[in-house]
Design an enzyme around this catalytic site. Sequence first.
Site: not given
Length: 517
Positions: A86, A173, A175
């Site tokens: 990002c 993202h 994660e």
Amino acid sequence: MTKNIHDQRILILDFGSQYTQLVARRVREIGVYCELWSWDVEEADIREFNPDGIILSGGPESVTEANSPRAPQYVFDSGVPVFGVCYGMQTMAEQLGGRVATSDEREFGYAQVKISGESALFKDLDLTQDVWMSHGDKVVEIPADFVKIGETDTCPYAAMANEEKKYYGVQFHPEVTHTKNGLQMLENFVLGVCGCERLWTSESIIEDAVARIKEQVGNDEVILGLSGGVDSSVVAMLVHRAIGSKLTCVFVDNGLLRLNEGEQVMEMFGDKFGLNIIKVDAEERFLKALEGIDEPEAKRKTIGRVFVEVFDEESKKLSNAKWLAQGTIYPDVIESAASKTGKAHVIKSHHNVGGLPDDMKMGLVEPLRELFKDEVRKIGLELGLPYNMLYRHPFPGPGLGVRVLGEVKKEYCDLLRRADAIFIEELHAADLYNKVSQAFTVFLPVRSVGVMGDGRKYDWVVSLRAVETIDFMTAHWAHLPYEFLGKVSNRIINEVNGISRVVYDISGKPPATIEWE
């Protein structure tokens, strides 16, 4: 132990994203050690850390603004693989000759990325990936030596790579669990591109911690303030495994614990695991100190001060103890590290023995200071602690002191303990306990009229509170079934003499906090 579990390591530079700790937890989950540092770290520190790869996190700032954060130039001079996420991708693009602009359409939520070309980052993944976006800016020109490896309908450069230099950037993202194959992408980077091995496991962490404790304390004695919470319990088990009877645990019963909690702690750690425990019954002393105090922060400080006094008195009786064991965990360390620009996490005042007097002259043993809470729980299981203790809902350091609103009295604590035990018991019985993130009861110091038999009576009010949350930063009130709430209310009013009314808290966070005080 054949290999040092810290030998292979990833450095994560934090640009301020709410998900940054999650990136670190995912890397650990993969089985590789990592550390989380502020973006403005010195080159010398990176050199000394000597990472196998660097991840640049997301962040709330805009690359298009003057003086917005940038990765240290050494990140791109070091020769190690770099993965920008990002904001991390945007600053990578900008710093290496690309261009970032504010997007006409902000992208928040689910998106589909179409993968193009072959990249080590997307190895063994389908050409269309469901991902989670959260950005207002986007890369509009990639650096000259990069290629596009992913796009969405509104974001032409959703992923970019320089395979030769092993630089990768994604606008989404990986994660978060919403990015379906995000963990696989991180694995591809950490294990595939960086060449790390899975050395970071619960078994190896325990082995390493025990060896380090033995090396640190030698034949000296250690004391630990054991609360029965997750962190201090796991520290107790680790230190006991390392030095056995040279550990003495001090358990302070302050009268603000849950029902039968004191007995449970003594039974588990004293009788079952054979630890040396001194139990200090300090209920009267704590309640005396809390008399007339109704302001929450003043109550917290009083409870903390009295705990320190009691612990200090007990530790002086153990004149041979040269070390103090503490349950400091990695998020505490991160929050306490101040960035030179003031953008890092601020120090949080934790209710633990961190406030012990300086004149104690003891060395600190902190075997959990590298671990996240989920890792602490996993090694707790490995050490033989029961699941229901390690995974029970959070309980505040000051205990019932902040769940009895206003002034704390023994009568109020006794009523609250019993009401709360009924609520938790019924959540377990209805298989709802693990479906909510936190549940507890609050004592309200107001009397309400009730009817019992033929007479009216004025008794106390309690509120039930249950929330659902991922990170405890925001939370929704839990939509528990009416029938269930009715059953809990009936049991409390019938079984706890002194309570005439039960209410249910339906406030979210924000605007309310999870705890009432």
